[in-house]
Design a protein around this motif. Structure first.
Motif, PDB file in Angstrom:
ATOM      1  N   GLY A   1      -4.552  -1.632  -4.276  1.00 18.95           N
ATOM      2  CA  GLY A   1      -5.243  -2.679  -3.531  1.00 18.95           C
ATOM      3  C   GLY A   1      -4.809  -3.912  -3.673  1.00 18.95           C
ATOM      4  N   ASP A   2      -5.549  -4.804  -2.810  1.00 20.56           N
ATOM      5  CA  ASP A   2      -5.455  -6.217  -3.127  1.00 20.56           C
ATOM      6  C   ASP A   2      -5.906  -6.772  -4.367  1.00 20.56           C
TER       7      ASP A   2
ATOM      8  N   MET B   1      -3.276   5.822   5.803  1.00 20.72           N
ATOM      9  CA  MET B   1      -3.237   5.536   4.441  1.00 20.72           C
ATOM     10  C   MET B   1      -4.647   5.995   3.641  1.00 20.72           C
TER      11      MET B   1
ATOM     12  N   TRP C   1       0.785  -1.214   0.066  1.00 20.86           N
ATOM     13  CA  TRP C   1      -0.013   0.160  -0.072  1.00 20.86           C
ATOM     14  C   TRP C   1       0.897   1.201  -0.253  1.00 20.86           C
ATOM     15  N   ARG C   2       0.609   2.231  -0.426  1.00 24.74           N
ATOM     16  CA  ARG C   2       0.863   3.514  -0.305  1.00 24.74           C
ATOM     17  C   ARG C   2       0.591   4.495   0.828  1.00 24.74           C
ATOM     18  N   TYR C   3       1.279   4.609   1.852  1.00 24.63           N
ATOM     19  CA  TYR C   3       0.889   5.229   3.147  1.00 24.63           C
ATOM     20  C   TYR C   3       1.199   6.885   3.087  1.00 24.63           C
TER      21      TYR C   3
ATOM     22  N   GLN D   1      -5.312   4.057  -4.534  1.00 26.37           N
ATOM     23  CA  GLN D   1      -4.516   2.923  -4.045  1.00 26.37           C
ATOM     24  C   GLN D   1      -4.703   1.580  -4.992  1.00 26.37           C
TER      25      GLN D   1
ATOM     26  N   LEU E   1      -7.463   6.025   0.681  1.00 29.39           N
ATOM     27  CA  LEU E   1      -7.836   4.854  -0.022  1.00 29.39           C
ATOM     28  C   LEU E   1      -7.816   5.295  -1.475  1.00 29.39           C
TER      29      LEU E   1
ATOM     30  N   TRP F   1     -12.465  -2.631  -1.113  1.00 33.63           N
ATOM     31  CA  TRP F   1     -11.876  -1.517  -0.538  1.00 33.63           C
ATOM     32  C   TRP F   1     -12.680  -0.043  -0.916  1.00 33.63           C
TER      33      TRP F   1
END
Length: 106
Positions: A35-36, A28, A7-9, A33, A30, A43
């Motif tokens: 994501g998974d 984070m 992830w990008r935080y 992102q 959302l 998400w």
């Protein structure tokens, strides 16, 4: 293989608790992102249900132990700062996970 570290935080800090365990405390955003890849739509649903910004604590294995949604970055960053102090001091023990209670099972 996907990892929570992918992830990008906005902010992320490794914290050692009084028992010597390492935790990642993070904020984070959302939006934007990747994501998974197995759960991208979930998400987006969470984004609108709980807020755009999330604070979370996760273990070195990637298991999320604590997470909360926030509508503003200022709220999320304030909680992030409190979490850092709480984990370091032992006031919050991430090994005893707490999760949001407002998610519905469909």
């Amino acid at each position: 293989m996907w990892s929570i570290d992918d992830w990008r935080y906005v902010a992320r800090t490794a914290v050692i608790d009084p028992s010597g365990r390492e935790w990642s405390v993070a904020v984070m955003d959302l939006l934007g992102q990747d994501g998974d890849p197995d759960m991208p739509n979930q998400w987006l649903e969470l984004q609108f249900a709980s807020g755009r910004f999330f604070t979370l604590i996760y273990s070195s294995t990637g298991a999320v132990q604590w997470e909360r949604g926030h509508r503003t970055i200022d709220d999320a960053l304030a909680v992030y700062e409190r979490l850092l102090g709480s984990v370091r001091s032992g006031r919050l023990d991430p090994s005893q996970p707490t999760f949001r209670e407002d998610l519905l099972d469909d």
